[in-house]
Design a protein around this motif. Sequence first.
Motif, PDB file in Angstrom:
ATOM      1  N   LEU A  84      -6.445  -5.542   4.354  1.00 15.41           N
ATOM      2  CA  LEU A  84      -7.625  -4.588   3.540  1.00 15.41           C
ATOM      3  C   LEU A  84      -8.780  -4.652   4.557  1.00 15.41           C
ATOM      4  O   LEU A  84      -9.356  -5.665   4.570  1.00 15.41           O
ATOM      5  CB  LEU A  84      -7.792  -5.213   2.158  1.00 15.41           C
ATOM      6  N   GLU A 100      -5.056  -1.128   5.136  1.00 19.74           N
ATOM      7  CA  GLU A 100      -5.705  -0.248   4.062  1.00 19.74           C
ATOM      8  C   GLU A 100      -7.205  -0.227   4.227  1.00 19.74           C
ATOM      9  O   GLU A 100      -7.842  -1.366   3.953  1.00 19.74           O
ATOM     10  CB  GLU A 100      -5.083  -0.593   2.708  1.00 19.74           C
ATOM     11  N   ASP A 106      -0.744   3.525   9.218  1.00 15.18           N
ATOM     12  CA  ASP A 106       0.742   2.926   9.557  1.00 15.18           C
ATOM     13  C   ASP A 106       1.199   2.497  11.041  1.00 15.18           C
ATOM     14  O   ASP A 106       1.170   3.546  11.759  1.00 15.18           O
ATOM     15  CB  ASP A 106       1.734   3.850   8.961  1.00 15.18           C
ATOM     16  N   ARG A 158      -9.270   6.127  -0.077  1.00 21.14           N
ATOM     17  CA  ARG A 158      -8.716   4.964   0.852  1.00 21.14           C
ATOM     18  C   ARG A 158      -7.794   5.759   1.786  1.00 21.14           C
ATOM     19  O   ARG A 158      -7.770   6.949   2.068  1.00 21.14           O
ATOM     20  CB  ARG A 158      -7.746   4.326  -0.072  1.00 21.14           C
ATOM     21  N   THR A 164      -4.228   4.964   4.740  1.00 27.06           N
ATOM     22  CA  THR A 164      -3.431   4.052   5.043  1.00 27.06           C
ATOM     23  C   THR A 164      -3.132   4.083   6.437  1.00 27.06           C
ATOM     24  O   THR A 164      -2.889   5.495   6.787  1.00 27.06           O
ATOM     25  CB  THR A 164      -2.316   3.992   4.236  1.00 27.06           C
ATOM     26  N   THR A 189      -2.872   5.544  -4.435  1.00 28.08           N
ATOM     27  CA  THR A 189      -1.529   6.059  -4.144  1.00 28.08           C
ATOM     28  C   THR A 189      -1.290   7.510  -3.722  1.00 28.08           C
ATOM     29  O   THR A 189      -0.381   7.856  -3.256  1.00 28.08           O
ATOM     30  CB  THR A 189      -0.563   5.716  -5.437  1.00 28.08           C
ATOM     31  N   TYR A 216       0.697  -1.269   0.076  1.00 27.32           N
ATOM     32  CA  TYR A 216       0.000  -0.047  -0.052  1.00 27.32           C
ATOM     33  C   TYR A 216       0.844   1.226  -0.075  1.00 27.32           C
ATOM     34  O   TYR A 216       0.991   1.994   0.796  1.00 27.32           O
ATOM     35  CB  TYR A 216      -1.096   0.141   1.070  1.00 27.32           C
ATOM     36  N   ASN A 238       2.331   4.871  -1.270  1.00 29.12           N
ATOM     37  CA  ASN A 238       1.815   6.190  -1.791  1.00 29.12           C
ATOM     38  C   ASN A 238       2.774   7.253  -2.270  1.00 29.12           C
ATOM     39  O   ASN A 238       4.027   6.874  -2.238  1.00 29.12           O
ATOM     40  CB  ASN A 238       1.292   6.758  -0.653  1.00 29.12           C
TER      41      ASN A 238
END
Length: 520
Positions: free
Chosen positions: A452, A516, A509, A505, A507, A480, A422, A424
């Motif tokens: 996901l 995701e 971390d 979306r 993300t 992205t 995932y 970016n």
Amino acid sequence: MRFFVAALLVGLPFWGQATGHVSDPTPKYWILFTAKDPNTAPALSAAARHRRTIQHLTVDDTDRPVSSAYLTALSQSGIVPLSRSRWLNAVSARLTVEQVDRVKRLPFVTDVQPIDPNLVISSLNVPVAADEPGQAQLAPVMTQIQAPDFARAGLTGRFVTIGVVDAGFFGADSANALKPIFARQGVRSIRDYVHRDRPGVDLYRSLDAMSDFHGTEVLAAIAGNDLQENRQYGLATDATFYLARSDQGNREYRGEEDNWVAAIEWMDSLGVRLINTSLGYARGMSNPKENYKPVEMDGHTSLISRAAQLAADKKGMLIIVSAGNEGEDRGWRIISTPADAQGVLAVGATNAKYWNRIGYSSIGPEPLPYLKPNVACFSLYGTSLSAPVITGFAACLMQARPDLNNKELMAIIEKSAHLYPYGNNYVGYGVPLASRALALLKNQPLPNTARLVKATGKTIDLVVDTNDPAVSVFRKKDATHVIRQEVVKVVKGKVTLRRDSHEARTTVDLKNEVIEVVWP
């Protein structure tokens, strides 16, 4: 002042102000030719030919030198070639307006293109904090990328040759962090493409500008090991090196694309596979109409990116480039060339605590059909000191598996990064981790650290396994491209997200895991 930062990093005294020189104001151009002389032999060493053979790459027309007949014709017209590029089938020269028109009319010339004189050295003028008592013996980024895992595997870049193309290597042979390299004669050769009449070793003593220290910083980040302070700065402590200076040097941010291409071609001719270049080109032409534009950071407009892509596709070279430090420049923000070339590994910078993009780190242009930057790691002082860390990372992988080609190595570095798959356009696939890279080298399955999650409404509560009080979040308008990054608190083992406008979306971390979220 950045020179003082470097002095602290590698244990050199501060030598004071540099003295500059006046450069020729006549603009420089590429002169591109129609064809090569098929009777000339390729300009390659035996080592370079051997490398092509084991990588199943052919020696082709791009390895032949430019036609001597064309050079003679230019000389008879009063044109003095400066650099020659067999890859681009071109030479560089300083031309007046009248000479440009005359050269364009020559039957063997296909084009005349201006050379961008603006070299962006990826470094920042920030203070260095003093070491705290009891600080770890590894530089902070070494811990982030799991350097001890490489050490336990006996990987130190031994038998790997690295080329470094940069702005200068002032004081490199006496820097504490680099003394072990010079003690074992680990620098095989050094060339100065700015002052070609000087011996390369003069670069260790000549200081035309503060930027002439830049390559010394970069070399320390690749392979630095200060035995006096018992501190390791880079991974490739046993690698060997070829060094080249491509920066003009009379101004801190002025450099030359043709010198860069010449240096890369020299290293290729010697069989060097791995290159670090913490330089980039963006804007600054004497004629503003000739400046690069952000839209031209597309991987194929600039000749320097075309040369870098050719190096990746036809020469089997892994070129690792700093993404740039224009992330906070609202007039630019994006990576510079040749970091835009698809075949190079562009490296951004993260902060130490949350591993998200540090503010200055340049972002990937949205129109690109591929991800840039490719990866990132911690650097407080610019992406020029994150790219060489990953160069050392690559050298360790090459030592372990010399049979892997450049594209396979690049894929392993990306897949070893903590956000994969995932990625970016802020930090690429994130921070490469040695434990994951070693598993990939052995074809071992990686732990399942990516999941996901499909949201069903505008809000979602995620159960997370972390001891951190807050985590990094990337809010994206597609798979992205980041709208913004932020830090979100962890409350009772959960992260609560509310969808932003235009957010497709998100993300999350966690460093040891990436989640995701796909919004409806």
